[in-house]
Write an enzyme that holds these catalytic residues in place. Structure first.
Site, PDB file in Angstrom:
ATOM      1  N   SER A 149      -2.753  -1.725   0.524  1.00 21.77           N
ATOM      2  CA  SER A 149      -3.918  -1.271   1.535  1.00 21.77           C
ATOM      3  C   SER A 149      -4.938  -2.177   1.438  1.00 21.77           C
ATOM      4  O   SER A 149      -4.820  -3.461   2.024  1.00 21.77           O
ATOM      5  CB  SER A 149      -4.057   0.134   0.774  1.00 21.77           C
ATOM      6  OG  SER A 149      -5.084   0.656   1.578  1.00 21.77           O
ATOM      7  N   ASP A 316       3.238   5.447   8.456  1.00 21.82           N
ATOM      8  CA  ASP A 316       1.880   5.156   8.149  1.00 21.82           C
ATOM      9  C   ASP A 316       1.053   5.296   9.532  1.00 21.82           C
ATOM     10  O   ASP A 316       1.294   4.416  10.376  1.00 21.82           O
ATOM     11  CB  ASP A 316       1.954   3.741   7.481  1.00 21.82           C
ATOM     12  CG  ASP A 316       0.392   3.543   6.869  1.00 21.82           C
ATOM     13  OD1 ASP A 316      -0.536   3.969   7.359  1.00 21.82           O
ATOM     14  OD2 ASP A 316       0.246   2.588   5.894  1.00 21.82           O
ATOM     15  N   HIS A 349       0.931   6.391   4.849  1.00 19.72           N
ATOM     16  CA  HIS A 349       0.196   5.128   4.158  1.00 19.72           C
ATOM     17  C   HIS A 349       0.140   4.933   2.433  1.00 19.72           C
ATOM     18  O   HIS A 349       0.496   4.063   1.584  1.00 19.72           O
ATOM     19  CB  HIS A 349      -1.275   5.219   4.535  1.00 19.72           C
ATOM     20  CG  HIS A 349      -2.032   3.993   3.908  1.00 19.72           C
ATOM     21  ND1 HIS A 349      -1.751   2.617   4.341  1.00 19.72           N
ATOM     22  CD2 HIS A 349      -3.093   3.949   3.167  1.00 19.72           C
ATOM     23  CE1 HIS A 349      -2.772   1.917   3.673  1.00 19.72           C
ATOM     24  NE2 HIS A 349      -3.223   2.474   2.983  1.00 19.72           N
TER      25      HIS A 349
END
Lengths: 370, 370
Positions: A149, A316, A349
């Site tokens: 991330s 995501d 995500h």
């Protein structure tokens, strides 16, 4: 006030002053980190993990802290990041409130908390701070830098700013530049905090704390960290049990609302609001194109690394798969043997924190091939 | 206080009492509507449009109101909904603040605004109110009922509750039941309004108005009405011009943030917050499965209509394409000649308000085939 430091955390002092990319400097700053495994004599078996916005450095159990870490199934003896083979370092991001210096730390120049006097924070600052930790441990070159991330951004900055600092790279649900949908979401999260009267320009304390704003921000986060597909199966239209009705007008009624509420309640008092604002904005600012006359692919191609893997989840919406594909293509253009591996995880995500059946073998396979 | 009624709006008085699905009744209530074209002698050329959450009944120009309507390119002589051929009716939703009775209207029992004394509102109530308008115009059977977004829900309720009320149906970016991602988004929008101290349990006025809450709610709406893909091309990472810096800490910096701010500013004072809460929650509650022992496909299959078209945008994250596919399949299971037409519009849920190159021909083609 609001620093949350796991037991057993270690600290690396940064050079003082530590100059920040966008101006200003930190004095007497530090980075929190933990390690697993043993650095070999050639010092060539080191793996660095850089994290998303909220995790601390406690990625997995240590002798000093037997509590499960945030990436427990990924890290340990015989696990995908095998600590029998690798010496693994995980750093808490500069600007966070989990041991590294950030807006919730004491400013040595004033003796008071930094709050909004903390200098503007960029992803690059976090990368430089992590680099200093690694050098401090006597490691000239990492075998691999792994970033999730926001950490995917940090890792790219690390590689670009410190050529030769790592031989290989795994980028997980990361991106080479922030795009407008994710900027819009983060902007709204920050607005929710700023609008809370108790935020008070950053001058809150435990009694007058911007709890509502943080709750809104976190709920919006959770919505965009997961996926509609997952929730259809997980919650559907199930209502809360009737023995705990919400008497407020327009109060909670569906399980999905209660799930968000629970997530938010667990988070709001465990992450400092000013740190959240700083780290959130650092992601908006991140753009490798800045290093290549506005061309993000050229920015990626400036990175020199031997092998790379970019993986992400098809569901995501915050760091969509195209961004991981771009990373692989850009690194390949720079000469890396780079693979893009899209995964069909339904969890959006956050899949790298949940779908170990897919993410585990992908990471293990890459590291085994080194 | 906050009713917004376009000039030239017409009003249909509802039967008094008008019973509401979830209990309670309205007295002396009305529905705002507009019409275009001419009802033929056989009264069999009528088309009804039911809308999304926020539009008024002014879908297109009329002699009484020459301002462009919210669906101007779709409706008029020679346009996809050709008013040379069809007599078109558009109603403002019951519960709205644009002419139809809602929480911002005066409660005749008290002489004060309804506010939260308005009875619980369901999509079905809106459908029944629209049905009464159509009957009041002397129309026994519509040629077609067209519903967009929330209106797609309203149209399905209309068809289920009033068998034979329409021969055909166009469902645009609609759904047969609310799913948890959209419930979560709407729940957060309502929370933003409820958290605003100026909402004050619904007791606001023009001076103490929940402007911050409405702004948050609208921004979140706009984010989910559009798509990441569209914004990548439209905004990229372009910054605001430096001659209008935002001096606030963590203030606006990117064009996408300014775009959201502009949308929100235009909206917050033009839609009543209590009406927003009621309409928003009515969507969460909508579920055709209630009419068929929990099976939404069976609920759809109970609808009797000759032909149907369900269309939507591939980039819609709020009412995703699978929901329009489900509508087509469910109506087909009920005996309709039903077609599902996914469109590659990049504009997300709002595409039907923007991408007339794709939505126009789809609607025109269906109506031409009647």
């Amino acid at each position: 006030m609001t620093e949350f430091i796991p037991p057993g955390t270690r600290f690396h002092p940064l050079p003082s002053p530590f100059r920040m990319k966008r101006g200003g400097a930190l004095h007497g700053a530090r980075v929190a980190y933990e390690t697993w495994g043993t650095l070999n004599e050639r010092r060539d078996n080191a793996v660095l993990i850089v994290t998303g916005l909220s995790p601390d450095a406690h990625a997995a159990r240590t002798p000093g802290n037997p509590a499960d870490g945030w990436w427990e199934p990924m890290l340990g003896p015989g696990k995908p990041i095998d600590t029998d083979r690798w010496f693994v370092v995980c750093v808490n991001s500069l600007g966070s409130c989990k041991g590294s210096t950030g807006p919730a730390s004491v400013n040595p120049d004033t003796g008071a908390l930094y709050r909004l006097d903390f200098p503007e924070l960029s992803v690059e600052d976090g990368a430089n701070a992590a680099f200093d930790v690694v050098r401090g441990l006597g490691i000239e070159q990492l075998t691999c830098i792994i970033g999730n991330s926001m950490g995917g951004m940090t890792a790219l900055a690390y590689l670009l700013l410190h050529p030769g600092a790592a031989r290989t790279h795994i980028n997980i649900s990361g991106s080479a530049q922030a795009l407008p949908f994710s900027i819009a979401i983060r902007s709204l999260q920050r607005e929710a905090i700023r609008l809370d009267p108790q935020w008070n320009g950053g001058q809150y304390d435990d009694e007058t704390y911007p709890e509502s704003g943080m709750r809104m921000a976190r709920k919006l986060g959770v919505i965009t960290y997961r996926s509609a597909l997952e929730w259809d199966g997980r919650f559907g239209r199930v209502r809360l049990e009737s023995d705990r009705p919400d008497e407020e007008p327009f109060g909670l009624e569906f399980q999905v609302e209660s799930y968000l509420e629970g997530h938010a309640r667990r988070f709001v008092r465990r992450f400092d609001p000013n740190c959240y604002l700083y780290l959130s904005r650092s992601m908006d600012w991140f753009d490798l194109a800045e290093y290549a006359d506005g061309d993000v692919m050229q920015g990626l191609a400036k990175i020199r690394v031997q092998r790379a893997l970019a993986i992400g989840a098809a569901t995501d919406i915050l760091f969509p798969l195209q961004q991981q594909q771009q990373i692989a293509e850009g690194l390949a253009a720079g000469g890396a043997q780079a693979e893009f591996l899209p995964l069909e995880s339904p969890q959006g995500h956050d899949a790298f924190l949940v779908d170990y059946d897919r993410f585990g073998p992908a990471v293990a396979g890459f590291l085994a091939g080194i």
